[in-house]
Scaffold this motif. Structure first.
Motif, mmCIF file in Angstrom:
data_model
loop_
_atom_site.group_PDB
_atom_site.id
_atom_site.type_symbol
_atom_site.label_atom_id
_atom_site.label_comp_id
_atom_site.label_asym_id
_atom_site.label_seq_id
_atom_site.Cartn_x
_atom_site.Cartn_y
_atom_site.Cartn_z
ATOM 1 N N GLU A 32 -28.829 -2.364 79.452
ATOM 2 C CA GLU A 32 -28.615 -3.417 80.440
ATOM 3 C C GLU A 32 -27.330 -4.171 80.125
ATOM 4 N N LYS A 33 -26.674 -4.650 81.169
ATOM 5 C CA LYS A 33 -25.453 -5.459 81.102
ATOM 6 C C LYS A 33 -24.217 -4.656 80.719
ATOM 7 N N GLU A 34 -24.332 -3.322 80.654
ATOM 8 C CA GLU A 34 -23.150 -2.503 80.392
ATOM 9 C C GLU A 34 -22.303 -2.365 81.664
ATOM 10 N N PHE A 35 -21.030 -2.136 81.471
ATOM 11 C CA PHE A 35 -20.107 -1.797 82.549
ATOM 12 C C PHE A 35 -19.509 -0.454 82.165
ATOM 13 N N THR A 36 -20.034 0.610 82.768
ATOM 14 C CA THR A 36 -19.756 1.975 82.320
ATOM 15 C C THR A 36 -19.100 2.792 83.418
ATOM 16 N N ALA A 37 -18.064 3.518 83.037
ATOM 17 C CA ALA A 37 -17.431 4.471 83.946
ATOM 18 C C ALA A 37 -17.917 5.872 83.623
ATOM 19 N N ILE A 38 -18.269 6.618 84.648
ATOM 20 C CA ILE A 38 -18.560 8.046 84.501
ATOM 21 C C ILE A 38 -17.392 8.787 85.130
ATOM 22 N N MET A 39 -16.591 9.421 84.286
ATOM 23 C CA MET A 39 -15.349 10.046 84.728
ATOM 24 C C MET A 39 -15.445 11.565 84.675
ATOM 25 N N GLY A 40 -14.624 12.195 85.495
ATOM 26 C CA GLY A 40 -14.540 13.644 85.467
ATOM 27 C C GLY A 40 -13.869 14.157 86.714
ATOM 28 N N HIS A 193 -22.102 -12.738 85.318
ATOM 29 C CA HIS A 193 -23.431 -12.693 85.952
ATOM 30 C C HIS A 193 -24.318 -11.584 85.379
ATOM 31 N N ASP A 194 -23.855 -10.929 84.308
ATOM 32 C CA ASP A 194 -24.650 -9.895 83.609
ATOM 33 C C ASP A 194 -25.066 -8.743 84.523
ATOM 34 N N VAL A 195 -24.228 -8.409 85.503
ATOM 35 C CA VAL A 195 -24.535 -7.296 86.400
ATOM 36 C C VAL A 195 -24.249 -5.978 85.679
ATOM 37 N N THR A 196 -25.245 -5.107 85.617
ATOM 38 C CA THR A 196 -25.068 -3.782 85.024
ATOM 39 C C THR A 196 -24.427 -2.863 86.062
ATOM 40 N N ILE A 197 -23.314 -2.233 85.699
ATOM 41 C CA ILE A 197 -22.553 -1.440 86.665
ATOM 42 C C ILE A 197 -22.290 -0.048 86.111
ATOM 43 N N LEU A 198 -22.598 0.971 86.912
ATOM 44 C CA LEU A 198 -22.220 2.354 86.630
ATOM 45 C C LEU A 198 -21.226 2.766 87.704
ATOM 46 N N MET A 199 -20.028 3.103 87.306
ATOM 47 C CA MET A 199 -18.989 3.444 88.271
ATOM 48 C C MET A 199 -18.568 4.897 88.108
ATOM 49 N N VAL A 200 -18.654 5.647 89.196
ATOM 50 C CA VAL A 200 -18.170 7.026 89.218
ATOM 51 C C VAL A 200 -16.723 7.000 89.663
ATOM 52 N N THR A 201 -15.844 7.611 88.884
ATOM 53 C CA THR A 201 -14.433 7.585 89.249
ATOM 54 C C THR A 201 -13.682 8.739 88.591
ATOM 55 N N ALA A 207 -11.070 3.047 85.428
ATOM 56 C CA ALA A 207 -12.003 3.179 84.300
ATOM 57 C C ALA A 207 -11.630 2.258 83.145
ATOM 58 N N ALA A 208 -10.351 1.912 83.036
ATOM 59 C CA ALA A 208 -9.892 1.067 81.932
ATOM 60 C C ALA A 208 -10.499 -0.332 81.988
ATOM 61 N N TYR A 209 -10.998 -0.746 83.143
ATOM 62 C CA TYR A 209 -11.645 -2.051 83.269
ATOM 63 C C TYR A 209 -13.057 -2.049 82.677
ATOM 64 N N CYS A 210 -13.618 -0.876 82.471
ATOM 65 C CA CYS A 210 -14.997 -0.758 81.996
ATOM 66 C C CYS A 210 -15.064 -0.936 80.477
ATOM 67 N N LYS A 211 -16.230 -1.310 80.010
ATOM 68 C CA LYS A 211 -16.449 -1.463 78.574
ATOM 69 C C LYS A 211 -16.699 -0.115 77.897
ATOM 70 N N ARG A 212 -17.096 0.865 78.674
ATOM 71 C CA ARG A 212 -17.460 2.162 78.115
ATOM 72 C C ARG A 212 -17.103 3.254 79.117
ATOM 73 N N ILE A 213 -16.614 4.373 78.618
ATOM 74 C CA ILE A 213 -16.266 5.504 79.483
ATOM 75 C C ILE A 213 -17.041 6.732 79.021
ATOM 76 N N ILE A 214 -17.767 7.330 79.961
ATOM 77 C CA ILE A 214 -18.478 8.590 79.717
ATOM 78 C C ILE A 214 -17.749 9.673 80.488
ATOM 79 N N GLU A 215 -17.232 10.651 79.788
ATOM 80 C CA GLU A 215 -16.477 11.718 80.452
ATOM 81 C C GLU A 215 -17.358 12.946 80.607
ATOM 82 N N VAL A 216 -17.398 13.457 81.833
ATOM 83 C CA VAL A 216 -18.182 14.654 82.146
ATOM 84 C C VAL A 216 -17.223 15.773 82.534
#
Length: 223
Positions: A32-40, A193-201, A207-216
């Motif tokens: 919870e509260k992560e800001f994560t990019a899923i990249m690929g 506001h502690d919004v948990t965000i998963l961003m596909v990009t 993606a650089a704005y995210c706290k974490r990047i997951i590369e697929v």
């Protein structure tokens, strides 16, 4: 919040062919509260992965636990309810109703959930204020810029206070300056506001704005 163990997804194109795997043994934890990019790149499997995460696809191998509940144990109707209660979607193409005002676009998901116009009003106004569009509430989508439309879409996604937001290429239809504004808004929503965000990009600048990047890549998580 999200725990995935050995998630795989395959398709059989013809009866006599071996399965075609688009996801292969994905292991993933999202708090919870992560800001994560899923990249690929296109065809990497990132959209398939996000469809499973957001309860749009339940036909997969492996284990998926959401808030410690086994997603595979849910029937289709229950899964739909879980999705409506827990996931807010933001799309590249905004998906606003062109004949409704900005206020009405944000109010609509609340009404679907059983809210009255009266009880929905403070929530809608609060979300409009968060995205800086309170003064635009009586306008129609066609009167707004692309960036303003995406802000409305974000406010609509937040209206039901979902557990997490799925943003699918949210800057894909925007210019560089507007993309920066939208990513800064996401960043502030997550931080303030502690919004948990998963961003596909596929955009490394977003993606650089995210706290974490997951590369697929090729159906596997590589980073």
């Amino acid at each position: 919040m999200i725990k995935m163990n050995n998630i795989s997804k395959s398709y059989i194109l013809n009866d006599d062919e071996t399965p075609l795997y688009v996801l292969k043994n994905i292991n993933l934890n999202i708090k919870e509260k992560e800001f994560t990019a899923i990249m690929g790149p296109s065809g990497s499997g990132k959209s398939t992965l996000i469809n499973i995460i957001s309860f749009l696809d339940r036909d997969f191998e492996g284990e998926y636990y959401f808030l410690d509940e086994d997603v595979k144990e849910f029937k289709d109707k229950d899964l739909s309810t879980m999705r409506n209660q827990n996931v807010g979607f933001v799309f590249q193409s905004f998906n606003l109703i062109e004949t409704d005002t900005i206020y009405e676009n944000i109010e609509l998901p609340l009404l679907y959930r059983g809210a009255t116009h009266r009880s929905a009003k403070p929530i809608v106004l609060d979300q409009l204020e968060k995205v800086g569009l309170l003064s635009k509430k009586d306008q129609l989508p066609r009167q707004l810029s692309g960036g303003q439309k995406q802000r409305v879409a974000i406010a609509r996604a937040l209206a039901n206070e979902p557990t997490f937001i799925v943003a699918d290429e949210p800057t894909g239809a925007l210019d560089t300056h507007t993309s920066t504004e939208i990513m800064t808004l996401f960043q502030n929503l997550n931080a303030d506001h502690d919004v948990t965000i998963l961003m596909v990009t596929h955009d490394s600048e977003a993606a650089a704005y995210c706290k974490r990047i997951i590369e697929v890549r090729d159906g596997q998580v590589i980073g």
